[in-house]
Write a protein that holds these residues in place. Structure first.
Motif, PDB file in Angstrom:
ATOM      1  N   ASP A 121       0.734  -1.195  -0.069  1.00  0.00           N
ATOM      2  CA  ASP A 121       0.107  -0.052   0.060  1.00  0.00           C
ATOM      3  C   ASP A 121       0.747   1.593  -0.047  1.00  0.00           C
ATOM      4  O   ASP A 121       0.635   2.118  -0.543  1.00  0.00           O
ATOM      5  CB  ASP A 121      -0.920  -0.160   1.195  1.00  0.00           C
ATOM      6  N   VAL A 122       1.874   1.397   0.939  1.00  0.00           N
ATOM      7  CA  VAL A 122       2.831   2.432   1.028  1.00  0.00           C
ATOM      8  C   VAL A 122       3.530   2.631  -0.167  1.00  0.00           C
ATOM      9  O   VAL A 122       3.683   3.799  -0.976  1.00  0.00           O
ATOM     10  CB  VAL A 122       3.701   2.359   2.085  1.00  0.00           C
ATOM     11  N   ALA A 174       2.616   1.464  -3.378  1.00  0.00           N
ATOM     12  CA  ALA A 174       1.537   2.162  -4.408  1.00  0.00           C
ATOM     13  C   ALA A 174       1.250   3.538  -4.128  1.00  0.00           C
ATOM     14  O   ALA A 174       1.090   4.600  -5.300  1.00  0.00           O
ATOM     15  CB  ALA A 174       0.281   1.420  -4.205  1.00  0.00           C
ATOM     16  N   ARG A 175       1.137   4.035  -2.963  1.00  0.00           N
ATOM     17  CA  ARG A 175       0.685   5.435  -2.552  1.00  0.00           C
ATOM     18  C   ARG A 175       1.948   6.449  -3.101  1.00  0.00           C
ATOM     19  O   ARG A 175       1.583   7.535  -3.386  1.00  0.00           O
ATOM     20  CB  ARG A 175       0.318   5.399  -1.154  1.00  0.00           C
ATOM     21  N   LEU A 176       3.123   5.966  -2.552  1.00  0.00           N
ATOM     22  CA  LEU A 176       4.368   6.604  -2.906  1.00  0.00           C
ATOM     23  C   LEU A 176       4.474   6.978  -4.168  1.00  0.00           C
ATOM     24  O   LEU A 176       4.579   8.020  -4.731  1.00  0.00           O
ATOM     25  CB  LEU A 176       5.669   6.031  -2.396  1.00  0.00           C
ATOM     26  N   ARG A 177       4.248   5.940  -4.981  1.00  0.00           N
ATOM     27  CA  ARG A 177       4.329   6.178  -6.591  1.00  0.00           C
ATOM     28  C   ARG A 177       3.283   7.171  -7.315  1.00  0.00           C
ATOM     29  O   ARG A 177       3.642   7.998  -7.915  1.00  0.00           O
ATOM     30  CB  ARG A 177       4.047   4.709  -7.277  1.00  0.00           C
ATOM     31  N   ARG A 178       2.076   7.002  -6.700  1.00  0.00           N
ATOM     32  CA  ARG A 178       0.984   7.931  -7.118  1.00  0.00           C
ATOM     33  C   ARG A 178       1.637   9.475  -6.668  1.00  0.00           C
ATOM     34  O   ARG A 178       1.306  10.387  -7.397  1.00  0.00           O
ATOM     35  CB  ARG A 178      -0.319   7.543  -6.410  1.00  0.00           C
ATOM     36  N   ALA A 179       1.868   9.511  -5.305  1.00  0.00           N
ATOM     37  CA  ALA A 179       2.200  10.817  -4.928  1.00  0.00           C
ATOM     38  C   ALA A 179       3.320  11.368  -5.493  1.00  0.00           C
ATOM     39  O   ALA A 179       3.483  12.719  -6.185  1.00  0.00           O
ATOM     40  CB  ALA A 179       2.755  10.846  -3.365  1.00  0.00           C
ATOM     41  N   ARG A 200       4.220  10.817  -8.834  1.00  0.00           N
ATOM     42  CA  ARG A 200       3.591  11.196 -10.238  1.00  0.00           C
ATOM     43  C   ARG A 200       2.928  12.328 -10.342  1.00  0.00           C
ATOM     44  O   ARG A 200       3.295  13.224 -11.228  1.00  0.00           O
ATOM     45  CB  ARG A 200       2.834  10.116 -10.597  1.00  0.00           C
ATOM     46  N   ARG A 201       2.182  12.645  -9.065  1.00  0.00           N
ATOM     47  CA  ARG A 201       1.442  13.811  -9.085  1.00  0.00           C
ATOM     48  C   ARG A 201       2.486  14.967  -8.739  1.00  0.00           C
ATOM     49  O   ARG A 201       2.403  16.089  -9.407  1.00  0.00           O
ATOM     50  CB  ARG A 201       0.412  13.816  -7.704  1.00  0.00           C
TER      51      ARG A 201
END
Length: 153
Positions: free
Chosen positions: A10-11, A13-18, A20-21
């Motif tokens: 989960d971390v 995946a969230r790190l990758r999204r963050a 990218r944003r």
């Protein structure tokens, strides 16, 4: 104690999204997709690779790589050359523009992490820095799983 895998997944995946944003915010003029940037980065790490090798490394269909390479060539980011003695093979190389795009993306990512780490408690920064070798080993283990022919649950 619960297994760390779901929380770690989960971390990550969230790190990758963050990331990218934040990268889109840091470089709004960048019109390359994450997939294109990953292909360029893979080629940066594997100069002269054949499209089939890039497809294998990125776990993409060969026709997807061909389509992306065609688009990247039209933007002068990648060149195709004959693969040595066998003119039927193709080798891919980054152009200077393609190399600059990868270096700019890597620079933005490093700057994002540096700025974010400045806002993290010093004790956590120390633990994050200490975890980098372990995370590199984890990346290697995940790459090994991806390279193996055996499906994993």
């Amino acid at each position: 104690m619960t297994a760390p895998e779901p929380a770690l997944a989960d971390v990550v995946a969230r790190l990758r999204r963050a990331m990218r944003r934040a990268a889109r915010t840091a470089d709004p003029d960048n019109t390359l997709s994450v997939a294109q940037l990953e292909l360029l980065s893979c080629l940066f790490e594997n100069p002269g690779a054949r499209p089939s090798r890039i497809a294998q490394l990125l776990k993409l269909a060969p026709n997807s790589v061909t389509t992306m390479v065609t688009g990247l060539r039209s933007r002068d980011l990648v060149t195709r050359t004959s693969g040595g003695d066998d003119r039927r093979t193709v080798a891919l190389e980054l152009t200077d523009t393609g190399r600059a795009a990868v270096e700019r993306w890597q620079g933005h990512n490093a700057a994002i992490l540096a700025a974010a780490l400045d806002g993290v408690h010093p004790a956590w920064r120390h633990l994050i820095a200490a975890a980098v070798p372990a995370l590199n080993e984890l990346v290697g283990a995940i790459d090994a799983l991806a390279e193996s022919e055996q499906p994993r649950p």
